[in-house]
Design a protein around this motif. Structure first.
Motif, PDB file in Angstrom:
ATOM      1  N   ILE A 110       0.818  -1.219   0.000  1.00  0.00           N
ATOM      2  CA  ILE A 110       0.000   0.000   0.000  1.00  0.00           C
ATOM      3  C   ILE A 110       0.849   1.265   0.000  1.00  0.00           C
ATOM      4  CG2 ILE A 110      -1.988  -1.081   1.114  1.00  0.00           C
ATOM      5  CD1 ILE A 110      -1.016   0.102   3.771  1.00  0.00           C
ATOM      6  N   SER A 111       2.149   1.132   0.211  1.00  0.00           N
ATOM      7  CA  SER A 111       2.999   2.317   0.246  1.00  0.00           C
ATOM      8  C   SER A 111       4.433   1.907  -0.056  1.00  0.00           C
ATOM      9  CB  SER A 111       2.920   2.989   1.620  1.00  0.00           C
ATOM     10  OG  SER A 111       3.759   4.137   1.656  1.00  0.00           O
ATOM     11  N   ARG A 112       5.169   2.812  -0.754  1.00  0.00           N
ATOM     12  CA  ARG A 112       6.568   2.538  -1.090  1.00  0.00           C
ATOM     13  C   ARG A 112       7.397   3.797  -0.914  1.00  0.00           C
ATOM     14  NH1 ARG A 112       8.621  -1.836  -3.207  1.00  0.00           N
ATOM     15  NH2 ARG A 112       7.337  -3.467  -4.129  1.00  0.00           N
ATOM     16  N   ARG A 113       8.673   3.582  -0.567  1.00  0.00           N
ATOM     17  CA  ARG A 113       9.632   4.687  -0.488  1.00  0.00           C
ATOM     18  C   ARG A 113      10.703   4.481  -1.553  1.00  0.00           C
ATOM     19  NH1 ARG A 113      10.914   7.407   4.640  1.00  0.00           N
ATOM     20  NH2 ARG A 113      13.092   7.036   4.120  1.00  0.00           N
ATOM     21  N   PHE A 114      11.052   5.564  -2.253  1.00  0.00           N
ATOM     22  CA  PHE A 114      12.191   5.562  -3.163  1.00  0.00           C
ATOM     23  C   PHE A 114      13.187   6.572  -2.600  1.00  0.00           C
ATOM     24  CE2 PHE A 114       8.398   4.665  -5.836  1.00  0.00           C
ATOM     25  CZ  PHE A 114       8.677   3.327  -6.067  1.00  0.00           C
ATOM     26  N   VAL A 115      14.408   6.124  -2.380  1.00  0.00           N
ATOM     27  CA  VAL A 115      15.372   6.932  -1.629  1.00  0.00           C
ATOM     28  C   VAL A 115      16.595   7.230  -2.484  1.00  0.00           C
ATOM     29  CG1 VAL A 115      14.623   5.893   0.541  1.00  0.00           C
ATOM     30  CG2 VAL A 115      16.562   4.898  -0.677  1.00  0.00           C
ATOM     31  N   CYS A 116      17.355   8.218  -2.061  1.00  0.00           N
ATOM     32  CA  CYS A 116      18.637   8.524  -2.687  1.00  0.00           C
ATOM     33  C   CYS A 116      19.570   7.331  -2.505  1.00  0.00           C
ATOM     34  CB  CYS A 116      19.241   9.772  -2.053  1.00  0.00           C
ATOM     35  SG  CYS A 116      20.903  10.174  -2.652  1.00  0.00           S
ATOM     36  N   SER A 117      20.380   7.048  -3.516  1.00  0.00           N
ATOM     37  CA  SER A 117      21.275   5.886  -3.438  1.00  0.00           C
ATOM     38  C   SER A 117      22.303   6.021  -2.329  1.00  0.00           C
ATOM     39  CB  SER A 117      22.005   5.692  -4.771  1.00  0.00           C
ATOM     40  OG  SER A 117      22.849   6.803  -5.048  1.00  0.00           O
ATOM     41  N   ARG A 159       7.757   9.219  -0.901  1.00  0.00           N
ATOM     42  CA  ARG A 159       6.932   8.071  -0.510  1.00  0.00           C
ATOM     43  C   ARG A 159       5.611   8.174  -1.252  1.00  0.00           C
ATOM     44  NH1 ARG A 159       3.038   6.306   3.256  1.00  0.00           N
ATOM     45  NH2 ARG A 159       2.829   8.376   4.196  1.00  0.00           N
ATOM     46  N   VAL A 160       5.241   7.094  -1.948  1.00  0.00           N
ATOM     47  CA  VAL A 160       3.966   7.066  -2.660  1.00  0.00           C
ATOM     48  C   VAL A 160       3.015   6.110  -1.957  1.00  0.00           C
ATOM     49  CG1 VAL A 160       4.887   7.709  -4.898  1.00  0.00           C
ATOM     50  CG2 VAL A 160       4.867   5.315  -4.253  1.00  0.00           C
ATOM     51  N   GLN A 161       1.752   6.476  -1.957  1.00  0.00           N
ATOM     52  CA  GLN A 161       0.735   5.698  -1.264  1.00  0.00           C
ATOM     53  C   GLN A 161      -0.395   5.353  -2.225  1.00  0.00           C
ATOM     54  OE1 GLN A 161       0.248   6.979   2.607  1.00  0.00           O
ATOM     55  NE2 GLN A 161      -1.579   5.829   3.079  1.00  0.00           N
ATOM     56  N   LYS A 162      -0.893   4.127  -2.108  1.00  0.00           N
ATOM     57  CA  LYS A 162      -1.952   3.677  -2.992  1.00  0.00           C
ATOM     58  C   LYS A 162      -3.292   4.234  -2.517  1.00  0.00           C
ATOM     59  CE  LYS A 162      -3.512  -0.485  -5.407  1.00  0.00           C
ATOM     60  NZ  LYS A 162      -3.383  -1.961  -5.499  1.00  0.00           N
ATOM     61  N   ALA A 163      -3.983   4.941  -3.407  1.00  0.00           N
ATOM     62  CA  ALA A 163      -5.281   5.526  -3.060  1.00  0.00           C
ATOM     63  C   ALA A 163      -6.393   4.512  -3.326  1.00  0.00           C
ATOM     64  CB  ALA A 163      -5.507   6.797  -3.884  1.00  0.00           C
ATOM     65  N   ASP A 164      -7.594   4.822  -2.835  1.00  0.00           N
ATOM     66  CA  ASP A 164      -8.743   3.931  -3.048  1.00  0.00           C
ATOM     67  C   ASP A 164      -9.049   3.748  -4.530  1.00  0.00           C
ATOM     68  OD1 ASP A 164      -8.981   3.663  -0.333  1.00  0.00           O
ATOM     69  OD2 ASP A 164     -10.503   5.236  -0.123  1.00  0.00           O
ATOM     70  N   SER A 165      -8.698   4.752  -5.330  1.00  0.00           N
ATOM     71  CA  SER A 165      -8.968   4.689  -6.772  1.00  0.00           C
ATOM     72  C   SER A 165      -8.022   3.734  -7.497  1.00  0.00           C
ATOM     73  CB  SER A 165      -8.828   6.086  -7.385  1.00  0.00           C
ATOM     74  OG  SER A 165      -7.494   6.556  -7.230  1.00  0.00           O
ATOM     75  N   GLY A 166      -6.964   3.271  -6.797  1.00  0.00           N
ATOM     76  CA  GLY A 166      -5.969   2.424  -7.435  1.00  0.00           C
ATOM     77  C   GLY A 166      -4.753   3.196  -7.905  1.00  0.00           C
ATOM     78  N   LYS A 167      -4.862   4.543  -7.919  1.00  0.00           N
ATOM     79  CA  LYS A 167      -3.723   5.382  -8.291  1.00  0.00           C
ATOM     80  C   LYS A 167      -2.711   5.422  -7.143  1.00  0.00           C
ATOM     81  CE  LYS A 167      -5.542   7.005 -12.203  1.00  0.00           C
ATOM     82  NZ  LYS A 167      -4.913   6.840 -13.533  1.00  0.00           N
ATOM     83  N   ALA A 176       2.910  10.990  -1.081  1.00  0.00           N
ATOM     84  CA  ALA A 176       2.435  11.382   0.254  1.00  0.00           C
ATOM     85  C   ALA A 176       3.474  12.201   0.999  1.00  0.00           C
ATOM     86  CB  ALA A 176       2.070  10.138   1.067  1.00  0.00           C
ATOM     87  N   ASN A 177       4.758  11.862   0.843  1.00  0.00           N
ATOM     88  CA  ASN A 177       5.833  12.577   1.534  1.00  0.00           C
ATOM     89  C   ASN A 177       6.993  12.808   0.575  1.00  0.00           C
ATOM     90  OD1 ASN A 177       4.675  10.405   3.683  1.00  0.00           O
ATOM     91  ND2 ASN A 177       4.981  12.394   4.646  1.00  0.00           N
ATOM     92  N   VAL A 178       7.639  13.962   0.717  1.00  0.00           N
ATOM     93  CA  VAL A 178       8.797  14.300  -0.102  1.00  0.00           C
ATOM     94  C   VAL A 178       9.862  14.941   0.780  1.00  0.00           C
ATOM     95  CG1 VAL A 178       9.672  15.622  -2.062  1.00  0.00           C
ATOM     96  CG2 VAL A 178       7.359  14.703  -2.130  1.00  0.00           C
ATOM     97  N   LYS A 179      11.096  14.536   0.585  1.00  0.00           N
ATOM     98  CA  LYS A 179      12.231  15.182   1.238  1.00  0.00           C
ATOM     99  C   LYS A 179      13.259  15.437   0.154  1.00  0.00           C
ATOM    100  CE  LYS A 179      14.857  16.294   4.894  1.00  0.00           C
ATOM    101  NZ  LYS A 179      14.510  17.283   5.898  1.00  0.00           N
TER     102      LYS A 179
END
Length: 835
Positions: free
Chosen positions: A144-151, A168-176, A180-183
């Motif tokens: 339901i959620s994933r983080r992509f980080v600097c190497s 960090r991206v989060q799965k919405a009810d729509s499937g998109k 959700a968070n950015v640093k």
């Protein structure tokens, strides 16, 4: 020159890497759309994106490139996921044009699109990314959620700086998938922005490769023209084509065989194994002491080791070493197997296993795999929980548990259910539960089954009784070796023992066990199993220990002779500098965890005297082993249980009916003989006799506290400091024997002699070591430890145990029966008079 040869000269095509190739692809495609003309490719002008030309409608004109040359160009039509986002968000790359910065609320069709977008953004800015943590639904386990980080996030290698940048991206009810968070802030310098081209790599051609149509080159990657409307590149399809290029009979591995990459070596050995009739796993890797880069890898037979019943300790493997030129060479090889081969398989049919089996950087999305730490290092394991316990075991053991519970109302058992399937099992009878109230302060979580092959992953909780014998405190079958699994087992044990947490626990070093102990037993001192420490020492320092006697002496002196923390730290630093171990990852990790294995840090905690360089004797011995078959398991379990408990009854009888011989006229010796069990009295007596060969010198006085230097006569090297408080008779020694074992040491006894103390204070004779230890819980209740009803179950178990012994003695003859019955009636009448 043939078509294939010309293709190699014109278009060297390194392995397709979605993150590294995305930006130049975007730039090239957008340029084509702006000008309205497709870029023209020619042998004299190598492709700016390594021979990949990704899709617009139209091809290079035949006047600029003849048909034969066109056939050698690898053309893939696609619409990259990041570009889909670009259309809706106005994202534009390079050439001084604007681009979308990642921000909260940015929307994607999938997590992979988000990854490619962030990768493209990172390339423009001048950094690289990795896949970080993922989060799963508690309902169905889906991501339901994933983080992509600097190497450069984390500190696992010297090149990483702990950079905090991520999205960090989060799965919405729509499937998109929504950001959700950015640093955005980084803590390091950026690389040059723009194209981050991978090094030029040429693929090896293996003998008799399978031919393919569509303009395939000998690189093993075929050209495709996707007829679908989306044109999205199918990475799995490309991976399969890559493997197809080496399917078929190939040469056998040999020392000196060279590869352009570790990935290529893996594919070669994978294909060789499939053709031969076995499967492989990724084994140990070795890193450079200087920069942390991988310098060597092992690929092993899937039946290597003994962690699972299917594994038989096969010794076959291939090890590759990285050369200064960047190539990889086979430097060690073992071809002999100790098992029968399977039917050879077509590697192309199991390509997904091969493609998932090895990831150099881990940039691909691994939905069903986790990287976990095991005895052997880091391994990829299935996230879907599967039980290592045979289905037949559940039926047999549940039937046994139910029959035992009918006989013993204090019998406890639990079964973890997961999606309708049985997982972990735990059980403990009333005797074990009652024993925990007396001897549950120091326990061993015995997972001996992990050392070899097994039919059942049988684990046990074992304590130390008042005769210094192993006492059973519960058993478990471990479905799978994960943190979740061990956490459930420890929680089941805690429920069975009415929340009684141990002071200390000896268990394996695995990260899953460490985390489970920290979660369920906070404040409990976790000490690593000695056998595992020794095995890891041999694995990581074996060459030094066997070849350098000076290192072995200094290493063992540092560990076993250090008296203070600063002394240990100084000796450890000396070893790191002198023997060039500062970059040794295992050496650094063991220092970080020193409180779990170094005697200096262990001896301040009560471990019931279990030696720091050894372990407790196996409770089940050879009667019940991990190889015991199901049809014998219950019978052998009961036999071992009865044998151990009979040994305890014999020692109880001896302690109450026999007396040890006194060797001095010291009143303290008589006092301890009267209270201790015979076994523990002998431990104390040895310390008492030894104290006569020691001298104590008062070194300072601070108020009521006097400090003594106690050393052995004629041996100035063995010296300890004892602090004695004359106001309350408190005494402590630097050797920590009382804290570790619960028996006063010779140094403290020497000071008591000097101070003419004729009787030991009761706090220095632990009740758990006395003849009456079995009644400890009743004593605690009388001393105000809690209301009587809180101990009702424990009192019932205690009375039942005594009643069983009473019945056995009373039923020996008719005369004894009459006497026992009269005594019981009299006792019942006396109880009726109590309030």
């Amino acid at each position: 020159m043939s078509t294939d040869e010309r293709a190699h000269q014109i278009l060297p095509t390194p392995p397709y890497h979605p993150i590294r190739t995305l930006t130049p692809i975007l730039n090239h495609r957008q340029k084509a759309h702006r000008t309205g003309n497709p870029p023209q490719l020619h042998p004299s002008q190598p492709s700016p994106f390594w021979g990949f030309y990704l899709g617009f409608s139209g091809y290079a004109k035949e006047s600029d490139m003849n048909r034969e040359e066109l056939g050698n160009i690898m053309t893939v039509r696609t619409k990259p996921a990041a570009l889909v986002v670009a259309k809706s968000n106005g994202y534009r790359c390079d050439d001084g044009q604007s681009k979308v910065e990642p921000h909260a609320g940015l929307e994607f069709d999938s997590a992979e699109e988000a990854q490619e977008f962030y990768s493209a953004y990172a390339t423009q800015v001048g950094f690289k990314i990795r896949i970080g943590q993922l989060y799963r639904s508690r309902v169905d386990g889906s991501v339901i959620s994933r983080r992509f980080v600097c190497s450069k996030e984390g500190f696992q290698t010297n090149s990483r700086t702990g950079c905090p940048a991520f999205i960090r991206v989060q799965k919405a009810d729509s499937g998109k998938w929504v950001v959700a968070n950015v640093k955005k802030e980084h803590n390091h310098e950026f690389e040059a922005s723009g194209e981050l081209c991978p090094p030029r790599i040429q693929r090896k051609s293996f003998p008799t490769p399978r031919s393919s149509c569509g303009g395939a080159s000998r690189t093993g990657i075929r050209s495709h023209e996707d007829d679908g409307p989306s044109g999205v590149v199918d990475m799995k399809r490309l991976k399969k084509e890559e493997m197809d290029g080496i399917v078929g009979p190939i040469g056998e591995p040999y020392k000196g065989l060279e590869f352009n990459s570790a990935n290529e070596a893996y594919k070669f050995y994978y294909t060789y194994a499939a053709n031969t009739g076995f499967r492989i796993r990724i084994g140990q890797l070795f890193r450079s002491k200087n920069d942390g880069s991988i310098t060597s890898r092992r690929f092993v037979c899937s039946k290597e080791g003994h962690q699972h019943p299917s594994r038989v300790g096969c010794g076959a493997y291939m090890r590759i070493q990285r050369q200064e030129s960047g190539s990889w060479v086979v430097d060690r090889l073992q071809k002999e197997h100790n098992h029968e081969f399977e039917t050879p398989t077509d590697p192309s049919r199991t390509v997904t296993v091969a493609s998932k089996g090895y990831r150099e950087e881990g940039n691909s999305v691994l939905e069903n795999l986790d990287l976990v730490e095991t005895n052997e290092g880091l391994s990829l394991v299935k996230r879907v929980r599967e039980s290592n316990i045979g289905s037949d075991w559940y039926n047999v053991l549940l039937e046994y548990f139910q029959s035992r519970q009918a006989e013993d109302t204090g019998f406890f058992y639990g079964v973890e259910m997961r999606e309708g399937k049985g997982m972990n099992l735990f059980w403990a009878d009333a005797r074990s539960r009652f024993a925990c109230t007396q001897f549950g302060d120091a326990i061993v979580f015995d997972t001996t089954y992990r050392r070899g092959s097994y039919l059942a992953p049988f684990a046990s909780f074992v304590g130390v009784n008042h005769h210094h014998q192993p006492v059973l405190l519960g058993c478990a079958l471990v479905a799978e070796e994960s943190e979740e699994s061990f956490t459930w087992i420890f929680q089941a044990w805690l429920r069975a023992m009415s929340g009684h947490r141990p002071v200390s626990i000896i268990a394996d070093q695995d990260r899953a066990i460490q985390n489970a102990i920290a979660q369920v037993f906070p404040g409990t001192h976790h000490r690593f199993s000695a056998w595992q420490i020794l095995a890891k020492e041999q694995e990581n320092l074996g060459a030094l220990l066997s070849m350098d006697a000076e290192f072995k002496y200094e290493y063992e002196t540092c560990i076993f002779q250090s008296q203070t923390a600063s002394e240990f730290d100084s000796a450890w630093n000396m070893l790191m500098n002198k023997y060039n171990l500062r970059e040794n990852m295992w050496f650094k990790e063991m220092y970080r965890m020193r409180k779990s294995w170094v005697p200096l840090h262990i001896k301040g905690t009560f471990f019931a005297g279990i030696p720091v360089d050894g372990s407790l004797k196996s409770y089940f011995s050879t009667i019940l082993t991990p190889q015991t078959p199901l049809n014998e398991f219950v019978v052998r379990y009961e036999k071992a249980l009865e044998q151990r408990r009979e040994e305890e009854r014999k020692e109880d009888f001896n302690s109450f009916n026999l007396q040890a011989v006194l060797h001095t006229k010291d009143p303290i010796e008589e006092q301890c003989r009267r209270l201790y069990t015979i076994t523990m009295f002998k431990v104390f007596q040895k310390e008492l006799l030894e104290c006569y060969s020691y001298v104590g010198i008062k070194i300072n006085v601070e108020g009521a506290i006097s400090r003594y230097l106690v050393q052995k006569c004629g041996n100035g090297d063995e010296r300890n400091t004892v602090a004695f408080n004359a106001s309350n008779l408190n005494i402590t020694c630097s050797c920590k024997m009382f804290e570790f074992e619960g028996v006063l040491c010779r140094h403290a006894l020497k000071v008591f002699q000097i101070m003419n103390i004729r009787e030991l204070p009761s706090r220095y004779i632990l009740h758990r070591w006395t003849k009456n230890a079995k009644y400890g819980i009743l004593r605690d209740a009388d001393s105000g430890g809690g209301a009587a009803q809180d101990f009702k179950a424990l009192m019932l178990w205690s009375l039942r145990e005594e009643a069983r012994n009473y019945i056995d003695a009373g039923a020996a003859s008719l005369e004894r029966y009459k006497l026992a019955f009269e005594i019981m009636q009299e006792g019942r009448r006396n109880l009726c008079w109590q309030n």
